[in-house]
Design a protein around this motif. Structure first.
Motif, PDB file in Angstrom:
ATOM      1  N   TYR A   1     -31.278 -61.776 -99.926  1.00  0.00           N
ATOM      2  CA  TYR A   1     -31.242 -62.794 -98.871  1.00  0.00           C
ATOM      3  C   TYR A   1     -32.648 -63.245 -98.475  1.00  0.00           C
ATOM      4  O   TYR A   1     -32.801 -64.245 -97.775  1.00  0.00           O
ATOM      5  CB  TYR A   1     -30.474 -62.263 -97.667  1.00  0.00           C
ATOM      6  CG  TYR A   1     -29.030 -61.960 -98.017  1.00  0.00           C
ATOM      7  CD1 TYR A   1     -28.100 -62.985 -98.167  1.00  0.00           C
ATOM      8  CD2 TYR A   1     -28.619 -60.647 -98.263  1.00  0.00           C
ATOM      9  CE1 TYR A   1     -26.788 -62.713 -98.520  1.00  0.00           C
ATOM     10  CE2 TYR A   1     -27.303 -60.374 -98.623  1.00  0.00           C
ATOM     11  CZ  TYR A   1     -26.389 -61.410 -98.745  1.00  0.00           C
ATOM     12  OH  TYR A   1     -25.085 -61.144 -99.114  1.00  0.00           O
TER      13      TYR A   1
ATOM     14  N   LYS B   1     -38.975 -70.967-106.694  1.00  0.00           N
ATOM     15  CA  LYS B   1     -37.882 -71.824-106.237  1.00  0.00           C
ATOM     16  C   LYS B   1     -37.516 -72.866-107.281  1.00  0.00           C
ATOM     17  O   LYS B   1     -36.329 -73.129-107.525  1.00  0.00           O
ATOM     18  CB  LYS B   1     -38.273 -72.504-104.917  1.00  0.00           C
ATOM     19  CG  LYS B   1     -37.154 -73.326-104.303  1.00  0.00           C
ATOM     20  CD  LYS B   1     -37.554 -73.866-102.937  1.00  0.00           C
ATOM     21  CE  LYS B   1     -36.418 -74.683-102.319  1.00  0.00           C
ATOM     22  NZ  LYS B   1     -36.786 -75.211-100.979  1.00  0.00           N
TER      23      LYS B   1
ATOM     24  N   LEU C   1     -27.283 -68.130-103.968  1.00  0.00           N
ATOM     25  CA  LEU C   1     -26.522 -67.148-103.196  1.00  0.00           C
ATOM     26  C   LEU C   1     -25.167 -67.698-102.770  1.00  0.00           C
ATOM     27  O   LEU C   1     -24.160 -66.980-102.779  1.00  0.00           O
ATOM     28  CB  LEU C   1     -27.309 -66.724-101.952  1.00  0.00           C
ATOM     29  CG  LEU C   1     -28.442 -65.718-102.148  1.00  0.00           C
ATOM     30  CD1 LEU C   1     -29.126 -65.444-100.824  1.00  0.00           C
ATOM     31  CD2 LEU C   1     -27.924 -64.418-102.749  1.00  0.00           C
ATOM     32  N   SER C   2     -25.120 -68.970-102.415  1.00  0.00           N
ATOM     33  CA  SER C   2     -23.867 -69.561-101.942  1.00  0.00           C
ATOM     34  C   SER C   2     -22.841 -69.687-103.062  1.00  0.00           C
ATOM     35  O   SER C   2     -21.648 -69.830-102.803  1.00  0.00           O
ATOM     36  CB  SER C   2     -24.124 -70.939-101.322  1.00  0.00           C
ATOM     37  OG  SER C   2     -24.513 -71.871-102.315  1.00  0.00           O
TER      38      SER C   2
ATOM     39  N   TYR D   1     -32.794 -67.978-103.956  1.00  0.00           N
ATOM     40  CA  TYR D   1     -32.566 -69.326-103.446  1.00  0.00           C
ATOM     41  C   TYR D   1     -31.166 -69.430-102.843  1.00  0.00           C
ATOM     42  O   TYR D   1     -30.180 -68.974-103.429  1.00  0.00           O
ATOM     43  CB  TYR D   1     -32.735 -70.298-104.613  1.00  0.00           C
ATOM     44  CG  TYR D   1     -32.663 -71.757-104.287  1.00  0.00           C
ATOM     45  CD1 TYR D   1     -33.300 -72.297-103.166  1.00  0.00           C
ATOM     46  CD2 TYR D   1     -31.970 -72.632-105.116  1.00  0.00           C
ATOM     47  CE1 TYR D   1     -33.238 -73.651-102.888  1.00  0.00           C
ATOM     48  CE2 TYR D   1     -31.908 -73.995-104.855  1.00  0.00           C
ATOM     49  CZ  TYR D   1     -32.539 -74.484-103.735  1.00  0.00           C
ATOM     50  OH  TYR D   1     -32.478 -75.824-103.454  1.00  0.00           O
ATOM     51  N   ASN D   2     -31.074 -70.017-101.654  1.00  0.00           N
ATOM     52  CA  ASN D   2     -29.804 -70.063-100.927  1.00  0.00           C
ATOM     53  C   ASN D   2     -28.682 -70.713-101.722  1.00  0.00           C
ATOM     54  O   ASN D   2     -27.524 -70.304-101.629  1.00  0.00           O
ATOM     55  CB  ASN D   2     -29.986 -70.799 -99.596  1.00  0.00           C
ATOM     56  CG  ASN D   2     -30.656 -69.933 -98.543  1.00  0.00           C
ATOM     57  OD1 ASN D   2     -30.588 -68.711 -98.625  1.00  0.00           O
ATOM     58  ND2 ASN D   2     -31.304 -70.548 -97.576  1.00  0.00           N
ATOM     59  N   ALA D   3     -29.014 -71.740-102.497  1.00  0.00           N
ATOM     60  CA  ALA D   3     -27.978 -72.440-103.269  1.00  0.00           C
ATOM     61  C   ALA D   3     -27.362 -71.521-104.324  1.00  0.00           C
ATOM     62  O   ALA D   3     -26.169 -71.640-104.639  1.00  0.00           O
ATOM     63  CB  ALA D   3     -28.565 -73.687-103.919  1.00  0.00           C
TER      64      ALA D   3
ATOM     65  N   GLN E   1     -36.113 -62.075-108.441  1.00  0.00           N
ATOM     66  CA  GLN E   1     -37.039 -62.359-107.341  1.00  0.00           C
ATOM     67  C   GLN E   1     -38.373 -62.899-107.830  1.00  0.00           C
ATOM     68  O   GLN E   1     -39.130 -63.510-107.065  1.00  0.00           O
ATOM     69  CB  GLN E   1     -37.267 -61.115-106.477  1.00  0.00           C
ATOM     70  CG  GLN E   1     -38.116 -60.017-107.098  1.00  0.00           C
ATOM     71  CD  GLN E   1     -37.297 -58.998-107.849  1.00  0.00           C
ATOM     72  OE1 GLN E   1     -36.159 -59.270-108.225  1.00  0.00           O
ATOM     73  NE2 GLN E   1     -37.869 -57.824-108.068  1.00  0.00           N
TER      74      GLN E   1
ATOM     75  N   GLN F   1     -35.512 -71.260-110.036  1.00  0.00           N
ATOM     76  CA  GLN F   1     -34.159 -70.943-109.589  1.00  0.00           C
ATOM     77  C   GLN F   1     -33.311 -72.208-109.464  1.00  0.00           C
ATOM     78  O   GLN F   1     -32.106 -72.183-109.734  1.00  0.00           O
ATOM     79  CB  GLN F   1     -34.208 -70.186-108.260  1.00  0.00           C
ATOM     80  CG  GLN F   1     -34.793 -68.784-108.392  1.00  0.00           C
ATOM     81  CD  GLN F   1     -34.587 -67.933-107.144  1.00  0.00           C
ATOM     82  OE1 GLN F   1     -33.541 -67.999-106.502  1.00  0.00           O
ATOM     83  NE2 GLN F   1     -35.575 -67.115-106.807  1.00  0.00           N
ATOM     84  N   GLN F   2     -33.923 -73.316-109.084  1.00  0.00           N
ATOM     85  CA  GLN F   2     -33.188 -74.585-109.021  1.00  0.00           C
ATOM     86  C   GLN F   2     -32.762 -75.041-110.411  1.00  0.00           C
ATOM     87  O   GLN F   2     -31.660 -75.570-110.591  1.00  0.00           O
ATOM     88  CB  GLN F   2     -34.057 -75.657-108.349  1.00  0.00           C
ATOM     89  CG  GLN F   2     -34.197 -75.466-106.848  1.00  0.00           C
ATOM     90  CD  GLN F   2     -35.161 -76.447-106.227  1.00  0.00           C
ATOM     91  OE1 GLN F   2     -36.169 -76.825-106.824  1.00  0.00           O
ATOM     92  NE2 GLN F   2     -34.873 -76.877-105.000  1.00  0.00           N
TER      93      GLN F   2
END
Length: 421
Positions: free
Chosen positions: A134, A108, A142-143, A138-140, A104, A111-112
């Motif tokens: 959540y 961003k 998590l996915s 970063y959503n990418a 955390q 994380q990218q």
């Protein structure tokens, strides 16, 4: 300097891990994934000291991968690139398992960058966080990952680790230790579900236990002294803060003084007096409200007293107010009414203020019906007169509905009697 006891006793197999049976018992999802040897990217979510790092180490060992560890508080993009350069080298012939603790704290962009290196599968990521992933991951990422929640370890499970720790130290130091059951029970309870804290307490107790008749005796008093306040899990910026204040208000709303006092104690022990006062005031207004409106100035007086005297004495007026709120009848009719009114305003349902309510006493030449026509209620019987107050577009709207409590029903009966005349 030797490693801490928690590291010296770190489990090497899944069966040795304390707690997390919902994940690691035979047949459970995470255990089945680990035993398959095909490890996807994972996110471990849960409080500190419950086995996230340990399980990552076991995964690396069982899959024969090179384990690399980074911490989100200190690592940067350069550290990730350095690890990626080891792929397909002699130092990592079977691939790399990257354990990123406290993800955390990666922004961003970081994380990218991490995403770039886990895309081809040569690096398997296991990220851990004490915060809700959540919200912070970063959503990418998590996915492309599977999230598993680690939970605080139960007292009974920690007791097993505590006994093992004392036994290990007894053999390591070759010094007999006497550890009563009450000591084991206290340490198991006082660590707040954190195995690492429990092991630290065990080591401190063993090192400071007095010698009595040829044995080092760990007394309950010693254990209490060395574990005081250690059960507190609290971060004013983290999930635990919001969980505690939420439980605090919901317990007052639910009229449970024992639970409300428990959560008040946790807030006060962490020094968070402002949150304790703020939620108490909110609950008095939102949840007791018109069922007992006198509670609001009473609670305000208690809050003022608490802020004036400070801790630890602040606990006394706050306890008075919390119990009073719990025992008071409840009504959220005013709360619901203002929410409904705000919802209409946000939707643009406003309209012109009726002419007789406007703050002007003259009319333009274009108004054929000149005059304000406001009726002053004090000129009428019972200080009430039938006139329109809402804009024309909303004149038939009713935001406020009387509650079923004695106080609001008395209001209802009074106004029905007046208005029917």
């Amino acid at each position: 300097m030797s490693a801490p006891l928690a590291d010296r006793l770190r489990p090497t197999t899944l069966d040795e891990v304390v707690g997390q049976r919902h994940l690691l018992a035979p047949g459970k999802a995470l255990r089945s994934i680990i035993e398959s040897g095909q490890i996807p990217n994972l996110v471990f979510y849960g409080p500190a000291g419950v086995g996230k790092t340990t399980v990552a180490s076991i995964i690396a060992k069982q899959t024969n991968r090179s384990l690399r560890k980074l911490n989100g508080t200190t690592a940067g993009t350069a550290d990730i690139r350095s690890i990626f350069e080891e792929v397909d080298t002699f130092s990592a012939p079977n691939g790399i398992l990257l354990y990123l603790d406290e993800i955390q704290y990666f922004n961003k962009k970081q994380q990218q960058t991490l995403l770039e290196f886990i895309e081809n599968g040569k690096i398997t990521l296991i990220a851990s966080t004490t915060e809700n992933p959540y919200f912070y991951v970063y959503n990418a990422i998590l996915s492309r990952s599977t999230v598993f929640e680690f939970k605080s370890v139960q007292k009974e499970e920690i007791a097993r680790a505590v006994r093992r720790g004392f036994s290990y130290l007894e053999q390591e130091r070759n010094v007999p230790l006497t550890v009563p059951d009450e000591v084991v029970s206290h340490i198991s309870s006082a660590c707040g579900g954190d195995v690492r804290k429990a092991m630290n307490a065990v080591e401190l107790c063993a090192l400071s236990a007095p010698l009595v008749e040829g044995k080092h005796v760990v007394t309950l008093e010693l254990a209490q002294e060395l574990t005081q306040r250690s059960a507190m899990r609290y971060d004013r910026e983290g999930d635990e803060h919001y969980d505690i204040v939420s439980a605090y208000q919901k317990s007052m709303r639910g009229s449970d003084p024992d639970a409300a006092l428990h959560y008040l104690a946790r807030l006060l022990e962490s020094g968070d007096l402002p949150s304790a006062c703020r939620r108490l005031m909110v609950c008095a207004c939102e949840d007791v409200g018109l069922a007992y409106p006198q509670v609001i100035p009473i609670v305000k007086a208690c809050v003022d007293a608490a802020l004036q005297v400070g801790l630890p004495e602040a606990r006394i007026p706050l306890a008075d107010a919390v119990v009073l709120v719990c025992q008071s009848p409840k009504s959220n009719t005013a709360y619901q009414a203002i929410n409904a009114a705000i919802a209409d305003v946000q939707k643009g349902k406003t309209g012109n203020i009726p002419r007789h309510l406007q703050n002007k006493h003259y009319d333009g030449e274009d108004n054929p019906n000149k005059g304000q026509f406001y009726q002053y209620v004090h000129d009428y019987p019972n200080r009430w007169v039938n006139q329109q107050y809402l804009p024309d577009e909303l004149k038939d709207v009713h935001y406020y509905q009387y509650g079923e409590n004695k106080n609001e029903q008395a209001f209802k009966a009074y106004w029905e009697k007046i208005k029917q005349k």
